[in-house]
Design a protein around this motif. Structure first.
Motif: not given
Length: 302
Positions: A210-237
């Motif tokens: 919520g704070v990141a959105r208030l200071v102007g963060a885009t949805e892509s910027f907010v969601r990108r770390p979560f996409l990496y979380l899924g990809a990195v977790s599955c790649a390591i597995s």
């Protein structure tokens, strides 16, 4: 360095920090996904190892014509000559295995030596081994020749030696379909695991988002770390699953070697080639990213 690359580096760094900050949770997720992936990977390794064996054995189908025990060597030779003469277009090679040689070969095998030693005579017949030519319509031609030769005098049994290869190929086809179904089940399990992990992460960082959105963060910027979380977790597995299967092949191949020696053969399970494994890791990582995107899109609408 372009802004897009910097954003991806930042997202990857955030992902790694989140994984390190919760080591027990991260390891638990890795283990669940890794073990789920190891099962179909091991099955695929077995099928890929069996397929060349079946192809090699089926490449030269043979028919064995067993003569009656009372048949003389001259009568066996006459049958072999008749096969060469009447079926030149269907036959590649014809060879005779005398009964004495067949008995000597069996006695040389320790598995049969003791049983054969107590027999008063040679119970084996002469045999004519016929290798078929060409590779078109082999099954139909073999059945036609089998039915024809079975009617000849002094012929006892005609056996298609590659019939068990056809059964092996049928088992492989069945196994391939079973692995496909198992792979779909595992894919759904991986989707659910990553979806739930990303959901918990998103809910726990609700205020930060919520704070990141208030200071102007885009949805892509907010969601990108979560996409990496899924990809990195599955790649390591996926890499962990490859390691588990590689370790499991040692004792499995030792057991298979003992079994294969009883049949006078050699067989071992081998890992798929590196390119196949690389595609496997990338596909699993893409599946994780897709699940993460689906989860974060549903759970960051606030």
């Amino acid at each position: 360095m372009s802004p897009l690359i910097r954003q991806h580096r930042y997202a990857l760094a955030v992902t790694l920090r989140r994984l390190i900050a919760q080591p027990f949770s991260s390891i638990a997720n890795f283990l669940v996904i890794m073990l789920a992936l190891a099962i179909p990977l091991l099955g695929t390794t077995a099928l890929l190892s069996l397929q060349p064996v079946a192809n090699h054995l089926a490449a030269a189908p043979e028919i064995t014509v067993f003569m009656k025990v009372e048949a003389t060597p001259d009568e066996t030779a006459a049958v072999a000559d008749r096969i060469r003469r009447d079926h030149q277009g269907d036959v590649d090679k014809v060879r005779i295995i005398p009964r004495d040689k067949a008995l000597a070969d069996l006695k040389a095998n320790p598995a049969y030596a003791d049983a054969l030693a107590v027999l008063p005579g040679n119970p084996l017949p002469d045999a004519v081994v016929v290798t078929l030519s060409g590779d078109e319509d082999l099954t139909a031609r073999a059945k036609r020749l089998e039915a024809n030769w079975s009617q000849w005098g002094k012929v006892d049994v005609v056996q298609l030696d590659s019939a068990w290869v056809q059964r092996l190929e049928a088992i492989i086809r069945f196994g391939r379909m079973g692995l496909l179904f198992l792979g779909l089940v595992v894919a759904v399990a991986v989707l659910a695991a990553v979806f739930n992990t990303v959901r918990m992460q998103a809910l726990s960082q609700r205020e930060e988002i919520g704070v990141a959105r208030l200071v102007g963060a885009t949805e892509s910027f907010v969601r990108r770390p979560f996409l990496y979380l899924g990809a990195v977790s599955c790649a390591i597995s996926a890499l962990g699953a490859i390691g588990v299967v590689a370790l499991a092949l040692g004792p499995l191949n030792a057991a298979l070697a003992d079994l294969a020696r009883t049949y006078g053969a050699e067989f071992a399970l081998r890992m798929p080639d590196p390119l196949w494994l690389a595609v496997f890791v990338v596909a699993v990582a893409a599946l994780g990213a897709f699940s993460a995107r689906w989860s974060v899109k549903r759970n960051t609408r606030f």
